[in-house]
Enzyme design. Structure first.
Site, PDB file in Angstrom:
ATOM      1  N   LYS A  26       0.823  -1.213   0.000  1.00 40.88           N
ATOM      2  CA  LYS A  26       0.000   0.000   0.000  1.00 40.88           C
ATOM      3  C   LYS A  26       0.854   1.259   0.000  1.00 40.88           C
ATOM      4  O   LYS A  26       0.579   2.213  -0.726  1.00 40.88           O
ATOM      5  CB  LYS A  26      -0.950  -0.009   1.204  1.00 40.88           C
ATOM      6  CG  LYS A  26      -1.973   1.137   1.188  1.00 40.88           C
ATOM      7  CD  LYS A  26      -3.232   0.753   1.928  1.00 40.88           C
ATOM      8  CE  LYS A  26      -3.074   0.805   3.428  1.00 40.88           C
ATOM      9  NZ  LYS A  26      -3.370   2.151   3.975  1.00 40.88           N
ATOM     10  N   ARG A  31       2.692   5.960  -3.303  1.00 40.03           N
ATOM     11  CA  ARG A  31       3.816   6.775  -3.765  1.00 40.03           C
ATOM     12  C   ARG A  31       4.029   6.641  -5.265  1.00 40.03           C
ATOM     13  O   ARG A  31       4.392   7.622  -5.930  1.00 40.03           O
ATOM     14  CB  ARG A  31       5.078   6.390  -2.987  1.00 40.03           C
ATOM     15  CG  ARG A  31       5.061   6.875  -1.535  1.00 40.03           C
ATOM     16  CD  ARG A  31       6.076   6.144  -0.675  1.00 40.03           C
ATOM     17  NE  ARG A  31       6.194   6.682   0.675  1.00 40.03           N
ATOM     18  CZ  ARG A  31       5.356   6.411   1.672  1.00 40.03           C
ATOM     19  NH1 ARG A  31       4.317   5.601   1.454  1.00 40.03           N
ATOM     20  NH2 ARG A  31       5.539   6.937   2.873  1.00 40.03           N
ATOM     21  N   ARG A 126      -9.094  12.167  12.616  1.00 36.36           N
ATOM     22  CA  ARG A 126      -7.661  12.009  12.882  1.00 36.36           C
ATOM     23  C   ARG A 126      -6.932  13.344  12.766  1.00 36.36           C
ATOM     24  O   ARG A 126      -7.167  14.112  11.835  1.00 36.36           O
ATOM     25  CB  ARG A 126      -7.061  10.981  11.917  1.00 36.36           C
ATOM     26  CG  ARG A 126      -7.680   9.610  12.086  1.00 36.36           C
ATOM     27  CD  ARG A 126      -7.307   8.660  10.977  1.00 36.36           C
ATOM     28  NE  ARG A 126      -5.880   8.347  10.970  1.00 36.36           N
ATOM     29  CZ  ARG A 126      -5.311   7.561  10.064  1.00 36.36           C
ATOM     30  NH1 ARG A 126      -6.059   7.033   9.096  1.00 36.36           N
ATOM     31  NH2 ARG A 126      -4.017   7.304  10.118  1.00 36.36           N
ATOM     32  N   SER A 171       7.864   9.276  12.334  1.00 35.44           N
ATOM     33  CA  SER A 171       6.688   9.084  11.484  1.00 35.44           C
ATOM     34  C   SER A 171       7.109   9.167  10.029  1.00 35.44           C
ATOM     35  O   SER A 171       7.557  10.221   9.564  1.00 35.44           O
ATOM     36  CB  SER A 171       5.619  10.140  11.771  1.00 35.44           C
ATOM     37  OG  SER A 171       4.598  10.105  10.787  1.00 35.44           O
ATOM     38  N   GLN A 173       5.132   9.128   7.530  1.00 36.17           N
ATOM     39  CA  GLN A 173       4.197   9.984   6.808  1.00 36.17           C
ATOM     40  C   GLN A 173       4.572  11.453   6.933  1.00 36.17           C
ATOM     41  O   GLN A 173       4.550  12.191   5.945  1.00 36.17           O
ATOM     42  CB  GLN A 173       2.776   9.748   7.313  1.00 36.17           C
ATOM     43  CG  GLN A 173       2.232   8.376   6.971  1.00 36.17           C
ATOM     44  CD  GLN A 173       0.810   8.173   7.459  1.00 36.17           C
ATOM     45  OE1 GLN A 173       0.168   9.097   7.947  1.00 36.17           O
ATOM     46  NE2 GLN A 173       0.311   6.960   7.337  1.00 36.17           N
ATOM     47  N   ASP A 324       2.050  -0.962  11.777  1.00 32.16           N
ATOM     48  CA  ASP A 324       0.716  -1.415  11.378  1.00 32.16           C
ATOM     49  C   ASP A 324       0.415  -2.848  11.813  1.00 32.16           C
ATOM     50  O   ASP A 324      -0.726  -3.303  11.708  1.00 32.16           O
ATOM     51  CB  ASP A 324       0.555  -1.316   9.860  1.00 32.16           C
ATOM     52  CG  ASP A 324       0.462   0.118   9.384  1.00 32.16           C
ATOM     53  OD1 ASP A 324      -0.066   0.959  10.140  1.00 32.16           O
ATOM     54  OD2 ASP A 324       0.928   0.406   8.268  1.00 32.16           O
ATOM     55  N   LYS A 351      -4.035   6.266  14.706  1.00 33.78           N
ATOM     56  CA  LYS A 351      -4.295   5.528  13.476  1.00 33.78           C
ATOM     57  C   LYS A 351      -5.790   5.616  13.139  1.00 33.78           C
ATOM     58  O   LYS A 351      -6.499   6.481  13.647  1.00 33.78           O
ATOM     59  CB  LYS A 351      -3.818   4.081  13.638  1.00 33.78           C
ATOM     60  CG  LYS A 351      -2.294   3.942  13.662  1.00 33.78           C
ATOM     61  CD  LYS A 351      -1.718   4.255  12.287  1.00 33.78           C
ATOM     62  CE  LYS A 351      -0.225   4.053  12.229  1.00 33.78           C
ATOM     63  NZ  LYS A 351       0.307   4.299  10.869  1.00 33.78           N
ATOM     64  N   ARG A 355      -5.759   2.632  17.953  1.00 33.17           N
ATOM     65  CA  ARG A 355      -5.483   1.203  17.795  1.00 33.17           C
ATOM     66  C   ARG A 355      -5.000   0.550  19.074  1.00 33.17           C
ATOM     67  O   ARG A 355      -5.180  -0.654  19.242  1.00 33.17           O
ATOM     68  CB  ARG A 355      -4.472   0.972  16.670  1.00 33.17           C
ATOM     69  CG  ARG A 355      -5.109   0.887  15.316  1.00 33.17           C
ATOM     70  CD  ARG A 355      -4.210   0.217  14.300  1.00 33.17           C
ATOM     71  NE  ARG A 355      -4.838   0.323  12.985  1.00 33.17           N
ATOM     72  CZ  ARG A 355      -4.194   0.524  11.860  1.00 33.17           C
ATOM     73  NH1 ARG A 355      -2.886   0.651  11.877  1.00 33.17           N
ATOM     74  NH2 ARG A 355      -4.839   0.595  10.717  1.00 33.17           N
ATOM     75  N   ARG A 398      -7.352  -2.984   9.702  1.00 30.66           N
ATOM     76  CA  ARG A 398      -6.374  -3.892  10.316  1.00 30.66           C
ATOM     77  C   ARG A 398      -6.926  -4.527  11.591  1.00 30.66           C
ATOM     78  O   ARG A 398      -6.609  -5.678  11.914  1.00 30.66           O
ATOM     79  CB  ARG A 398      -5.060  -3.160  10.565  1.00 30.66           C
ATOM     80  CG  ARG A 398      -4.441  -2.627   9.289  1.00 30.66           C
ATOM     81  CD  ARG A 398      -3.000  -2.241   9.437  1.00 30.66           C
ATOM     82  NE  ARG A 398      -2.570  -1.448   8.299  1.00 30.66           N
ATOM     83  CZ  ARG A 398      -2.214  -1.935   7.116  1.00 30.66           C
ATOM     84  NH1 ARG A 398      -2.249  -3.246   6.918  1.00 30.66           N
ATOM     85  NH2 ARG A 398      -1.831  -1.134   6.137  1.00 30.66           N
TER      86      ARG A 398
END
Length: 442
Positions: A26, A31, A126, A171, A173, A324, A351, A355, A398
């Site tokens: 993913k 990307r 989020r 992170s 991201q 994850d 998340k 989570r 997930r």
């Protein structure tokens, strides 16, 4: 509105067996679409994950001026070039994808037009401030709801300044968003991370012709720098199987007696394989065969057999390489002999759901014993029959798949309130598991 799909999962009647492939990675799929849209020329992408999250990214890049089509098994992207994306005519809806929303924020921040981004109920809950605050240093502006939440208006800048930023919490991201903003900035963008996070952005930028300098700092940290503005040249991409998706059939095979499976073509980026390391420490029969390199990423075939697991102490510095996978690892720990301690899980709180809290609830409602101390999760190991509970998934794909894995090995059926969101990252999950002998009945 997405229709919910509840599922009751009972113990697999026999061991899982066979050979399979999981969908494309993913992170790399997102990307590949974004970077190809920023490159000059035509890019062919093979093995793209065709889950809902990635398809939202494709829609967003089309809205920004890229031409994206599907030809047979390949996706073809006609790129616009760095700085040449165009203002979208409508709101960019990122669905459930935090990765797409955060990375795209970096790209949009250094383009001289306005845009609005939203998402589904989960994504709108989020926080985005940990991305928007550092990005605003380049001269862009972000207007969000209270708490830094979507919907969000972005006023990009055509005179983007380079950003220098040290991540307070590791992170991939946030790191990636800042680096992507730097592609169209004048000067050197620098990101320092306290521990190494997944480096798909750095690898793929190099693949598209961008010079990225990476050096070690402190104890395990890294400094990543690039100088813009850059030109990116179209290059074909082969997407490996997603190790985060492979985690679910892997753990299921380890827990269901008599299992013996192969998963072919799985990405083995060393910053993504923390789960494999941890499972082997727990005594898993998990081996890697036929290692090779495809599209600049290491790939291999995994052979997994049922194993009696023991408890494990997972250090916090391993978290970025398996962030994850903690919910399904916690499921494995619930069946292990002895207690496990999973350390440094603060990132799990932001998340698709909280989570950490959701994983604790998943285990507790099915008879496991857990304790949270700060940002550490303690799973006290197998103490008696598991299962019998109803898992609230909170629209978290997930968490839903982790609940399915628990049900396949538990003594009592496990009810999963909604499995519809599994499609965001793992289309065909139920079919794949059934092909291995899981016996799931939607």
């Amino acid at each position: 509105m997405q229709v919910s799909r509840p599922l009751t999962v009972s113990a697999s009647p026999k061991g899982l067996s066979g050979r399979t492939r999981v969908p494309g990675d993913k992170s790399i799929s997102h990307r590949s679409l974004m970077f190809a849209a920023l490159a000059s020329g035509r890019t062919y992408v093979t093995g793209l994950l065709e889950g809902e999250d990635v398809l939202r990214t494709a829609d967003a890049m089309r809205a920004l001026g890229a031409t994206i089509t599907r030809e047979g098994a390949d996706w073809v992207i006609e790129g616009r070039g760095v700085g040449a994306l165009t203002e979208p005519a409508d709101v960019l809806d990122m669905g459930n994808s935090g990765t797409a929303a955060r990375l795209l924020s970096g790209i949009l921040s250094s383009h001289a037009f306005n845009s609005i981004m939203t998402g589904d109920a989960s994504l709108r809950s989020r926080p985005m401030r940990r991305v928007t605050v550092p990005l605003a240093a380049n001269g862009s502006e972000f207007l969000t709801r209270e708490g830094g939440r979507l919907p969000m208006a972005i006023r990009g800048t055509g005179e983007a300044k380079p950003i220098e930023y040290r991540l307070p919490v590791a992170s991939a991201q946030v790191k990636s968003a800042i680096l992507l903003a730097g592609l169209n900035a004048h000067g050197t963008t620098v990101v320092e991370e306290p521990v190494a996070t997944r480096d798909h952005t750095e690898n793929m930028l190099r693949h598209f012709g961008v010079e990225v300098d990476v050096s070690r700092i402190d104890a395990g940290g890294r400094r990543i720098a690039l100088t813009g503005p850059v030109q990116m040249t179209a290059r074909d991409v082969t997407v490996p199987g997603d190790p985060s998706s492979a985690a679910f059939p892997i753990v299921a095979a380890l827990l269901v007696p008599g299992s013996d499976i192969w998963i072919e073509g799985v990405g083995l980026n060393p910053l993504r394989t923390g789960l494999f390391t941890t499972l082997i420490e727990m005594g898993a029969s998990l081996s890697i065969e036929n290692e090779r390199v495809e599209g600049g990423e290491p790939v291999g075939d995994l052979h997994v057999r049922y194993s009696k697991l023991k408890g494990v102490d997972v250090p916090p510095e391993r978290a970025p390489s398996m962030i994850d996978e903690y919910p399904v690892l916690a499921v494995a720990c619930a069946f292990a002999e002895g207690a496990s301690r999973l350390r440094g899980l603060e990132e799990l709180r932001v998340k698709e759901s909280d989570r950490l809290a959701s994983t604790v609830a998943l285990l507790n409602v099915n008879g496991a014993e857990t304790e949270v101390i700060g940002d550490d999760l303690i799973v006290k190991g197998y103490h008696g029959p598991l299962g019998g509970g109803t898992v609230q998934t909170h629209m978290d794909h997930r968490l839903a798949m982790s609940a399915v894995v628990l049900g396949l090995a538990a003594q009592k059926p496990v009810n999963v309130d909604d499995t519809a969101f599994i499609e965001t990252s793992f289309p065909g999950f139920v079919d794949l598991m059934n092909a291995l002998g899981a016996g799931l009945t939607p």
